[in-house]
Structures are given as structure tokens and as C-alpha cells.
Design a protein around this motif. Structure first.
Motif, PDB file in Angstrom:
ATOM      1  N   LEU A  51       0.837  -1.192   0.000  1.00  0.00           N
ATOM      2  CA  LEU A  51       0.000   0.000   0.000  1.00  0.00           C
ATOM      3  C   LEU A  51       0.877   1.250   0.000  1.00  0.00           C
ATOM      4  O   LEU A  51       1.939   1.269   0.641  1.00  0.00           O
ATOM      5  CB  LEU A  51      -0.896   0.006   1.230  1.00  0.00           C
ATOM      6  N   PRO A  52       0.468   2.300  -0.689  1.00  0.00           N
ATOM      7  CA  PRO A  52       1.250   3.542  -0.657  1.00  0.00           C
ATOM      8  C   PRO A  52       1.504   4.053   0.758  1.00  0.00           C
ATOM      9  O   PRO A  52       2.590   4.533   1.069  1.00  0.00           O
ATOM     10  CB  PRO A  52       0.400   4.518  -1.470  1.00  0.00           C
ATOM     11  N   LEU A  53       0.504   3.915   1.647  1.00  0.00           N
ATOM     12  CA  LEU A  53       0.672   4.400   3.007  1.00  0.00           C
ATOM     13  C   LEU A  53       1.777   3.633   3.732  1.00  0.00           C
ATOM     14  O   LEU A  53       2.549   4.220   4.500  1.00  0.00           O
ATOM     15  CB  LEU A  53      -0.646   4.279   3.780  1.00  0.00           C
ATOM     16  N   SER A  54       1.896   2.331   3.482  1.00  0.00           N
ATOM     17  CA  SER A  54       2.940   1.545   4.148  1.00  0.00           C
ATOM     18  C   SER A  54       4.322   1.999   3.705  1.00  0.00           C
ATOM     19  O   SER A  54       5.258   2.047   4.515  1.00  0.00           O
ATOM     20  CB  SER A  54       2.744   0.053   3.857  1.00  0.00           C
ATOM     21  N   ALA A  55       4.478   2.329   2.432  1.00  0.00           N
ATOM     22  CA  ALA A  55       5.769   2.817   1.946  1.00  0.00           C
ATOM     23  C   ALA A  55       6.085   4.190   2.525  1.00  0.00           C
ATOM     24  O   ALA A  55       7.221   4.471   2.931  1.00  0.00           O
ATOM     25  CB  ALA A  55       5.771   2.874   0.424  1.00  0.00           C
ATOM     26  N   LEU A  56       5.085   5.062   2.597  1.00  0.00           N
ATOM     27  CA  LEU A  56       5.305   6.415   3.118  1.00  0.00           C
ATOM     28  C   LEU A  56       5.669   6.385   4.599  1.00  0.00           C
ATOM     29  O   LEU A  56       6.541   7.130   5.050  1.00  0.00           O
ATOM     30  CB  LEU A  56       4.055   7.265   2.894  1.00  0.00           C
ATOM     31  N   LEU A  57       5.019   5.515   5.367  1.00  0.00           N
ATOM     32  CA  LEU A  57       5.330   5.429   6.791  1.00  0.00           C
ATOM     33  C   LEU A  57       6.683   4.775   7.032  1.00  0.00           C
ATOM     34  O   LEU A  57       7.311   4.999   8.067  1.00  0.00           O
ATOM     35  CB  LEU A  57       4.235   4.651   7.520  1.00  0.00           C
ATOM     36  N   SER A  62       6.481   9.987  10.922  1.00  0.00           N
ATOM     37  CA  SER A  62       5.622  11.113  11.330  1.00  0.00           C
ATOM     38  C   SER A  62       5.247  11.970  10.130  1.00  0.00           C
ATOM     39  O   SER A  62       5.189  13.189  10.219  1.00  0.00           O
ATOM     40  CB  SER A  62       6.351  11.977  12.364  1.00  0.00           C
ATOM     41  N   SER A  63       4.979  11.320   9.011  1.00  0.00           N
ATOM     42  CA  SER A  63       4.792  12.064   7.767  1.00  0.00           C
ATOM     43  C   SER A  63       3.359  12.525   7.537  1.00  0.00           C
ATOM     44  O   SER A  63       3.115  13.337   6.657  1.00  0.00           O
ATOM     45  CB  SER A  63       5.225  11.194   6.580  1.00  0.00           C
ATOM     46  N   VAL A  64       2.363  12.010   8.284  1.00  0.00           N
ATOM     47  CA  VAL A  64       0.963  12.400   8.064  1.00  0.00           C
ATOM     48  C   VAL A  64       0.754  13.794   8.661  1.00  0.00           C
ATOM     49  O   VAL A  64       0.740  13.975   9.870  1.00  0.00           O
ATOM     50  CB  VAL A  64      -0.002  11.384   8.691  1.00  0.00           C
ATOM     51  N   ARG A  65       0.579  14.787   7.789  1.00  0.00           N
ATOM     52  CA  ARG A  65       0.493  16.175   8.235  1.00  0.00           C
ATOM     53  C   ARG A  65      -0.942  16.666   8.399  1.00  0.00           C
ATOM     54  O   ARG A  65      -1.208  17.523   9.226  1.00  0.00           O
ATOM     55  CB  ARG A  65       1.225  17.077   7.241  1.00  0.00           C
ATOM     56  N   CYS A  66      -1.839  16.133   7.601  1.00  0.00           N
ATOM     57  CA  CYS A  66      -3.226  16.582   7.673  1.00  0.00           C
ATOM     58  C   CYS A  66      -4.113  15.595   6.935  1.00  0.00           C
ATOM     59  O   CYS A  66      -3.620  14.646   6.311  1.00  0.00           O
ATOM     60  CB  CYS A  66      -3.380  17.993   7.096  1.00  0.00           C
ATOM     61  N   GLU A 101       7.713  16.506  -1.106  1.00  0.00           N
ATOM     62  CA  GLU A 101       6.512  16.047  -1.810  1.00  0.00           C
ATOM     63  C   GLU A 101       5.415  15.758  -0.801  1.00  0.00           C
ATOM     64  O   GLU A 101       5.644  15.067   0.195  1.00  0.00           O
ATOM     65  CB  GLU A 101       6.808  14.770  -2.608  1.00  0.00           C
ATOM     66  N   MET A 102       4.232  16.307  -1.053  1.00  0.00           N
ATOM     67  CA  MET A 102       3.052  15.974  -0.261  1.00  0.00           C
ATOM     68  C   MET A 102       2.252  14.935  -1.056  1.00  0.00           C
ATOM     69  O   MET A 102       1.789  15.210  -2.159  1.00  0.00           O
ATOM     70  CB  MET A 102       2.200  17.205   0.011  1.00  0.00           C
ATOM     71  N   HIS A 103       2.129  13.724  -0.488  1.00  0.00           N
ATOM     72  CA  HIS A 103       1.408  12.639  -1.157  1.00  0.00           C
ATOM     73  C   HIS A 103      -0.006  12.547  -0.594  1.00  0.00           C
ATOM     74  O   HIS A 103      -0.195  12.381   0.620  1.00  0.00           O
ATOM     75  CB  HIS A 103       2.138  11.313  -0.963  1.00  0.00           C
ATOM     76  N   LEU A 104      -0.983  12.663  -1.472  1.00  0.00           N
ATOM     77  CA  LEU A 104      -2.378  12.503  -1.095  1.00  0.00           C
ATOM     78  C   LEU A 104      -2.734  11.021  -1.223  1.00  0.00           C
ATOM     79  O   LEU A 104      -2.777  10.465  -2.326  1.00  0.00           O
ATOM     80  CB  LEU A 104      -3.292  13.346  -1.985  1.00  0.00           C
ATOM     81  N   VAL A 105      -2.960  10.370  -0.079  1.00  0.00           N
ATOM     82  CA  VAL A 105      -3.221   8.926  -0.038  1.00  0.00           C
ATOM     83  C   VAL A 105      -4.720   8.707   0.119  1.00  0.00           C
ATOM     84  O   VAL A 105      -5.320   9.122   1.126  1.00  0.00           O
ATOM     85  CB  VAL A 105      -2.461   8.269   1.130  1.00  0.00           C
ATOM     86  N   ALA A 106      -5.336   8.063  -0.855  1.00  0.00           N
ATOM     87  CA  ALA A 106      -6.768   7.765  -0.789  1.00  0.00           C
ATOM     88  C   ALA A 106      -7.025   6.717   0.288  1.00  0.00           C
ATOM     89  O   ALA A 106      -6.418   5.655   0.282  1.00  0.00           O
ATOM     90  CB  ALA A 106      -7.260   7.264  -2.142  1.00  0.00           C
ATOM     91  N   TRP A 118      -5.406  11.073   3.321  1.00  0.00           N
ATOM     92  CA  TRP A 118      -4.367  11.424   4.280  1.00  0.00           C
ATOM     93  C   TRP A 118      -3.218  12.033   3.493  1.00  0.00           C
ATOM     94  O   TRP A 118      -2.872  11.554   2.406  1.00  0.00           O
ATOM     95  CB  TRP A 118      -3.873  10.197   5.033  1.00  0.00           C
ATOM     96  N   CYS A 119      -2.613  13.079   4.060  1.00  0.00           N
ATOM     97  CA  CYS A 119      -1.528  13.776   3.363  1.00  0.00           C
ATOM     98  C   CYS A 119      -0.198  13.514   4.075  1.00  0.00           C
ATOM     99  O   CYS A 119      -0.048  13.845   5.260  1.00  0.00           O
ATOM    100  CB  CYS A 119      -1.800  15.286   3.323  1.00  0.00           C
ATOM    101  N   CYS A 120       0.755  12.945   3.361  1.00  0.00           N
ATOM    102  CA  CYS A 120       2.055  12.570   3.916  1.00  0.00           C
ATOM    103  C   CYS A 120       3.154  13.379   3.240  1.00  0.00           C
ATOM    104  O   CYS A 120       3.252  13.399   2.007  1.00  0.00           O
ATOM    105  CB  CYS A 120       2.323  11.081   3.722  1.00  0.00           C
ATOM    106  N   LEU A 121       4.000  14.027   4.045  1.00  0.00           N
ATOM    107  CA  LEU A 121       5.073  14.869   3.523  1.00  0.00           C
ATOM    108  C   LEU A 121       6.411  14.139   3.667  1.00  0.00           C
ATOM    109  O   LEU A 121       6.797  13.742   4.767  1.00  0.00           O
ATOM    110  CB  LEU A 121       5.121  16.191   4.303  1.00  0.00           C
ATOM    111  N   VAL A 122       7.111  13.955   2.545  1.00  0.00           N
ATOM    112  CA  VAL A 122       8.401  13.258   2.540  1.00  0.00           C
ATOM    113  C   VAL A 122       9.356  14.007   1.608  1.00  0.00           C
ATOM    114  O   VAL A 122       8.921  14.784   0.748  1.00  0.00           O
ATOM    115  CB  VAL A 122       8.258  11.789   2.074  1.00  0.00           C
ATOM    116  N   PRO A 123      10.676  13.799   1.734  1.00  0.00           N
ATOM    117  CA  PRO A 123      11.626  14.427   0.815  1.00  0.00           C
ATOM    118  C   PRO A 123      11.352  14.040  -0.634  1.00  0.00           C
ATOM    119  O   PRO A 123      10.918  12.920  -0.926  1.00  0.00           O
ATOM    120  CB  PRO A 123      12.982  13.896   1.287  1.00  0.00           C
ATOM    121  N   ALA A 124      11.592  14.955  -1.545  1.00  0.00           N
ATOM    122  CA  ALA A 124      11.343  14.712  -2.973  1.00  0.00           C
ATOM    123  C   ALA A 124      12.169  13.524  -3.451  1.00  0.00           C
ATOM    124  O   ALA A 124      13.312  13.335  -3.047  1.00  0.00           O
ATOM    125  CB  ALA A 124      11.681  15.962  -3.780  1.00  0.00           C
TER     126      ALA A 124
END
Length: 728
Positions: A51-57, A62-66, A101-106, A118-124
């Protein structure tokens, strides 16, 4: 959930307006998009296995900003289509904010509140790189070069080391020390003769055979040129390669000794074209030298491609600590997914030290038998460690972490998210009882390293210059996106040498003036004109590697230069002072503790001895010795498992002997314990294991993970009209 005070932001994809979404803060955090506009730059690549969320976490816990949701009714169809496309195709909508990069995760919703993100912020660029590695079940591995994989010398370095040894021999009266140093001197002289012949004639004669140079094309050098040709001679039977750093200057000729079992480790990394690890190099050596040394180790560019070479061979400035932040400065991996193979721990930033697997320094001149003293070569142990790390990481990722992430809904609190796997959690201190040469205190550095490389290659005619060049001025630590910089950033730039910088002429001058050098291999500093009295135990310790029999090896409690007690039972298998950063110390098993207590009560020593495996070469096998007598045997996938199994079997064997002694009287006490042990051993069926079986298990776990992802998609909480509106 009240929407009072929530910011509304307009969503654009390119120049197309998709609608408006409310920006919901998470916990005490608040985030506002620039100009209240969510401008989607692109849609990310599709994930295949996670899942995209698993990769982002994984790359930012602590990448979920909003959160984003729609308050308008009816909801605009373009936003519903965006949500459905990202959810079903396992993609994210990417918004560029500065260098991040702010990733919008459905997300799925318990309340059917669509669209929601959920919006996750990570380095480009970091997400794409790490997602590709997670999909391929691939991690990163970082190698040091000098004294870890190779030892290299020029004519100048050979001559200086020969001069130092000759001076030591002239001042030494102990015949054992003289014999040991003479053997070391002979090895230096033989290799110097090979290098001299190569430098002058472009040929080498070895064992009656003459080898001519072969012109090998260099894919890429430090300047980026692609048409450099180097004259190279390879002696595979001796693991020797002769090359010339600058093909136009013969004085830059180098004799390189490759560490045994490198081919085994290299083959594992690229077996059957399956990329198990992305490979990087981090060294303090000069860049042209480092690129050539790596080319000798990977001549087919299978581990690092020509286009990646300049970015993946990282040369750290002398005087600065090594850092995974510097290695991954292009954001092609996250330290959580990386491990390091190095012969020294302290050269790394403290926050990276838990990811370092420390190997004994490669000492082909001082202790050539070290690599064959144990049943498993040093680099085969490193291969096993890498295999176990990769297997443990993705087993946890597929079977536990991915399942827990998939159970989260849009309405859940982000504080309850599971912790992602981390390589350092699976990097056990496998080397604590592995003693290839029992004493790693080598009297002097055997090859060039760090700033010495450039010094030697660029000043071949400067005969009276120190072997070690002056260390660089302190370097300010880099700002890291992975954590705060270490407060202790400065380290000596050269490999440790008990004599410090080797200055042959000065040392010999002091000897002629009545100065006696420290005992060979000791760290003692002597006053002028006094020779210390060295005990027999110390003499055995410091002179290991000079042909002493195994009975002279240091026993329990002797410390190496990395702070690990040698030949100790696994009960004491803990990180030494240099491994304070490791948050996962290995706890002893109950059997090992009980066995150790039995030995203490009996006044006997418990020893664990590595032996040749009776199954597959990559398994570990250990015997347990009680006062020198074999009482147990064990095998396992790791050294820990093998020692624990051996301790269990030893306790069973001792218990059987005790019961037999009580029943049968003192006569049975004289029976051959080895015969009883062999019967006990024959009662166990050792389960064979291989890298391929581990990969099969990993693929099975991966299949399970894919099923979990597919199940999440198939059982989505979308209403039926949304499923019909899926877009690419």
C-alpha cells in the motif's frame, strides 16, 4: 467532527480545477497549503505489492500532516474519480512543496465519507526510490573498501613497511617474535617483487608461469571519461590484482589483494539476476583509486551499473565521519532500509552505528591464516547476516506491518499507526564470538587507506615524507533530513595503527639512538632506553598471526579493537562499548545461561567452537566444549540459533549422563562421552536451509501481502457508482 475553523483549499490537477476540500489537522498539528491551493504535480507510480501508506510510513513515521475531505454536497465527480483512481490503482497524488513532496493517499472510510485523503510529507524523490525497492523486496548495502574488502600497496608503501619490519627484527631478541616478523617480512618482499616486475615490464612470473597485462576498459572514471584503458594482471589463485591508477604513470602501479570469499558474497547479491540489495561504497580514499578498486571487485558492473557508479561510490573527506545521509544524498534510499559492512564502527555517525555489521580487518600480511582459521570465512558470515536481515525485514513487513496498515480507516487517529520495520532491528551482533584471527591489533596498517592514497599516488618520489598525510581540518557536519547531526563528528581519518603514522626513517633513527620500539603488536609506550618485560600470555596475544598454534590463542575476555570479547560463550554476546547505539542487544537463551552456570559451579570453562557444517555451507555449526570435552552440537540459520541449539543438546547430554551415572554407578562414568553424544546427535534431523528457500518463503509472504492488498481493494467501502468510474 466539526468543520468550524477548517481551511478550504482548491484542488488543481495541472490547470484543471477539480473542486474544494477541507484541510483537517491531525492531533495538535496544523498544515496550510500555499495560497490555499492543492496543485497536483503528477500521479505517482503504481505500487505492485504494498500500500502507498505503508511505503510512506516506512520512510517517515511522522509524515501524516493533515487530512482532506469534502464538505460540499453534492461532491464534484472529478474529486471522486481522483480518489477512486488512487485507491484502486495503489497510487498517490503528488503536490510539490519546496524540496518536498506531499502525497495525497486515498483512504477507505467507515462513514462512506468520500473523497477522503491522508496527506504525507516526505523528501522529494525518496518515495519513488523506496517504493521500487519495497516492490522488489530489495534493501541497500554499503561497503567500505580498505581493510574490509581489499588491501592495496604501491612500491613506496611496500618499501616503507619492509624498512620498519627490518628495524624491528634487528632490535628483537625473542626468537618467536623474530620468526613471526620474518614471515611477515617475506610476504611483503614477495609481493613487492611482483609489483616491481609488473611496473617495469607489464608482465608477472608466478610459479613458473608468465602473465601479460590485459587492457581493460574503464566504464567511468572520476572525470566522467569513458575511454580510459588500464593494464591489468589478475592472479585469481592468489586473489591478487595488479593495476595502474594512472595508466600513463608507472609509479601509480598498485598491488591489490582481494578478500577471500568476496565472490560468494557478490554472487548472493546478484544471484539469478534477482537484485537482493542495492550496492553503495563509502570510503575515505581518493576518488580515482576508489573507483578502480571497486571496478576490480565488480568487473562486470553487475552490482553497480556504469550510469550509477559516480553517485554510488561516495568518498568522504578525511577527518569527517561517514554518514548514510551522505551516501543517500540523492535520496535514493532511506537509512531504515540500509545496512553497512565495515571493519570499523567509530568512523560512522552514532545514529548510523546500529546499522553497521563490523567485520575483522583484512590482514593478509600480518595474519594470512586468519581468513581460513574458521569454518566460515568473514565475508560468508557477512553474506549470512545480510540474508537474515533481508529475510527478517520483509517477513515482518509482509506478514505484520502491511496487514496492520491496511486495517486503518480515514477516521482513525494517526498516532496509532504501527511502527515500520527497521534494518537495525534484524542486524544481530553475529560477530561477537567469531574470531578469525583472535587479535585484531595489527602492529601497522597493511595497505593504503584514507588520505594516504592520494599522498602515495601523487608523491611517489618523495622518499622521506610520512606515510600518513596530515589530517584535514575539522569539517562541519552536514544537516541531515534523517535526524540531527552527531555532536561528535570528528574522527581520525586513517585506519588504526598501534604505532600511529608510520615514519620509517624516524623510527630507525630513534632505534640507532638507543630507542626500543614497542613490543610488536602491543600498545605500550616505552621510555627511551628501556625494554619492557612481556608476559607469556601477552606474548601469545600480541604475536598471533605469526604462525602460532591454536593453543596459544587468547582465551575468554580478550578484547579486540572494536570492544568485543573473543572466544566467549554467547551468554556474553553483547555489543561492546563501540556499539552503544544499538538499541537491540541480544539476550542469552535460558539454556545458554544454565549451561554457563553449570560451568561456573564446576569450576570449568564453557567454550563454543565453530566447525564445518554437515548440511549446507551457509549454515552455522557449533560444538560445546566443557573443559575441552565435547558435550553438545548444534546447527542453525544464524550463529545465535546454532549456539542455542548446541547448548540445548549439551544440557540433554549432561542430563542423560547424570541419570546413567546415578543408575549404573561409577562404572558408567568412564564411558566414552563422544559415543553417547553421537547417539544423541543422530536423534536429531537437521532441517536444511538455503538462500533459495528463504527467497521462496519471502515470495510466499509477498504473495500473502499481495492478497491482503487485493482484499483491501476488492472489499472497499466505495458505493457501486464509484467503482464504475475508475480511471487510469
Amino acid at each position: 467532527m466539526s468543520r468550524l475553523g477548517f481551511n478550504k483549499s482548491t484542488v488543481f490537477h495541472g490547470e484543471t480545477c477539480l473542486g474544494e476540500l477541507d484541510v483537517i489537522p491531525t492531533g495538535n498539528k496544523s498544515f496550510q497549503f500555499p495560497n490555499n491551493e492543492i496543485r497536483i504535480h503528477h500521479i505517482s507510480q503504481m505500487s505492485e505489492r504494498c500500500l502507498p501508506l505503508s511505503a510512506l510510513l516506512t520512510i517517515s513515521s511522522s509524515s501524516v500532516r493533515c487530512k482532506l475531505e469534502s464538505s460540499s454536497s453534492p461532491v464534484k465527480q472529478p474529486l471522486l474519480d481522483l480518489h477512486a483512481a488512487c485507491f484502486y490503482e495503489l497510487k498517490t497524488a503528488v503536490v510539490l512543496i519546496g524540496d518536498e513532496e506531499m502525497h495525497l493517499v486515498a483512504m477507505p472510510s467507515k462513514l462512506k465519507r468520500f473523497p477522503c485523503f491522508w496527506c504525507c510529507l516526505v523528501p522529494a524523490r525518496l518515495y519513488d526510490a523506496c517504493l521500487g525497492m519495497l516492490n522488489m523486496r530489495c534493501l541497500s548495502i554499503v561497503f567500505d573498501l580498505d581493510e574490509t574488502l581489499i588491501v592495496a600497496n604501491t612500491m613506496k608503501s611496500f618499501e616503507d613497511r619492509i624498512e620498519v619490519l627490518t628495524g624491528w627484527i634487528a632490535q628483537e631478541s625473542d626468537p618467536i617474535r623474530v620468526a613471526g616478523m620474518s614471515s611477515e617480512l617475506k610476504r611483503y618482499v614477495e609481493d613487492r617483487a611482483l609489483l616491481k616486475q609488473y611496473a617495469e615490464t607489464d608482465t608477472v612470473t608466478d610459479n613458473g608461469l608468465t602473465y601479460d597485462v590485459k587492457q581493460e576498459e574503464v566504464p567511468v572514471n572520476a572525470a566522467g571519461n569513458e575511454h580510459v584503458i588500464r593494464p591489468v594482471i589478475r592472479l585469481p589463485d592468489k586473489n591478487i590484482v595488479l593495476t595502474r591508477i594512472n595508466p600513463e604513470i608507472r609509479d601509480t602501479s598498485v598491488l591489490v589483494r582481494l578478500r577471500p570469499a568476496w565472490e560468494d558474497l557478490r554472487s548472493y547479491l546478484i544471484a539469478k539476476g534477482r537484485k537482493r540489495f542495492e550496492v553503495y561504497i563509502c570510503t575515505m580514499a581518493e576518488r580515482d583509486y576508489a573507483l578502480e578498486m571497486w571496478r576490480l571487485l565488480d568487473p562486470g558492473t553487475h552490482l553497480i551499473g556504469p550510469k550509477q557508479l559516480l553517485n554510488r561510490v561516495v568518498c568522504v573527506k578525511s577527518g569527517a565521519r561517514k554518514s548514510l545521509y551522505n551516501v543517500f544524498q540523492d535520496r535514493n534510499c532511506h537509512p531504515r532500509m540500509a545496512m553497512v559492512i565495515d571493519d570499523r564502527l567509530k568512523v560512522w555517525e552514532e545514529k548510523d552505528q546500529p546499522r553497521v555489521h563490523v567485520v575483522p580487518a583484512f590482514t593478509p600480511y600480518y595474519a594470512p591464516q586468519a581468513e581460513t582459521a574458521n569454518a566460515v570465512p568473514v565475508l560468508c558470515v557477512a553474506r549470512n547476516v545480510a540474508c537474515n536481515v533481508r529475510g527478517g525485514f520483509f517477513k515482518e513487513f509482509d506478514e505484520n506491518y502491511l496487514r496492520r496498515v491496511s486495517e486503518h480507516f480515514y477516521e482513525d487517529e494517526v498516532l496509532n499507526l504501527p511502527s515500520a520495520p527497521d534494518v537495525c532491528s534484524y542486524l544481530m551482533p553475529e560477530d561477537a564470538s567469531f574470531v578469525p584471527n583472535a587479535s585484531t591489533s595489527v602492529p601497522m596498517a597493511e595497505g593504503m587507506n584514507g588520505s594516504e592514497v592520494a599522498h602515495r599516488l601523487n608523491q611517489q618520489d618523495a622518499r622521506n615524507v610520512d606515510l600518513k598525510s596530515d589530517r584535514s581540518q575539522p569539517v562541519a557536519p552536514s544537516v541531515s533530513i534523517y535526524g540531527p547531526p552527531s555532536s561528535r563528528s570528528m574522527i581520525p581519518s586513517d585506519k588504526p595503527s598501534l604505532l600511529g603514522p608510520i615514519q620509517a626513517p624516524d623510527i630507525l633513527n630513534k632505534q640507532r639512538a638507543g630507542y626500543y620500539p614497542p613490543s610488536h603488536g602491543t600498545a605500550s609506550s616505552l621510555s627511551a632506553g628501556f625494554q619492557p618485560l612481556v608476559s607469556e600470555a601477552k606474548r601469545d596475544e600480541v604475536f598471533l598471526g605469526y604462525g602460532l598454534p591454536k593453543k596459544n590463542l587468547p582465551q575468554v575476555g580478550q578484547l579486540s579493537d572494536v570492544g568485543v570479547a573473543h572466544n566467549q560463550p554467547y551468554l556474553n554476546n553483547k555489543r561492546g562499548p563501540t556499539d552503544i547505539g544499538n538499541s537491540n542487544p541480544l539476550q542469552p537463551s535460558l539454556s545458554i545461561g544454565v549451561l554457563q552456570e553449570i560451568g561456573q559451579r564446576c569450576g570449568s570453562r564453557i567454550e563454543y567452537r565453530s566447525i564445518l557444517s554437515s548440511s549446507r555451507e551457509w549454515q552455522f555449526s557449533y560444538e560445546v566444549l566443557l573443559t575441552g570435552e565435547k558435550v553438545g552440537f548444534g546447527m542453525g540459520k544464524t550463529r545465535k540459533d546454532a549456539q542455542q541449539q548446541a547448548a540445548d543438546n549439551a544440557l540433554r547430554s549432561l542430563a542423560d549422563k547424570y541419570v546413567t551415572f546415578i543408575i549404573s554407578g561409577s562404572e558408567t562414568a568412564n564411558k566414552d562421552p563422544d559415543n553417547q553424544l553421537s547417539e544423541t546427535e543422530n536423534g536429531f534431523l537437521w532441517e536444511s536451509d538455503s538462500d533459495e528457500s528463504k527467497d521462496d518463503e519471502m515470495r510466499s509472504s509477498s504473495s500473502l501481502a499481495s492478497q491482503q492488498v487485493q482484499k483491501r481493494v476488492d472489499s472497499s467501502r466505495f458505493p457501486e457508482p464509484l467503482k464504475r468510474n475508475r480511471v487510469a
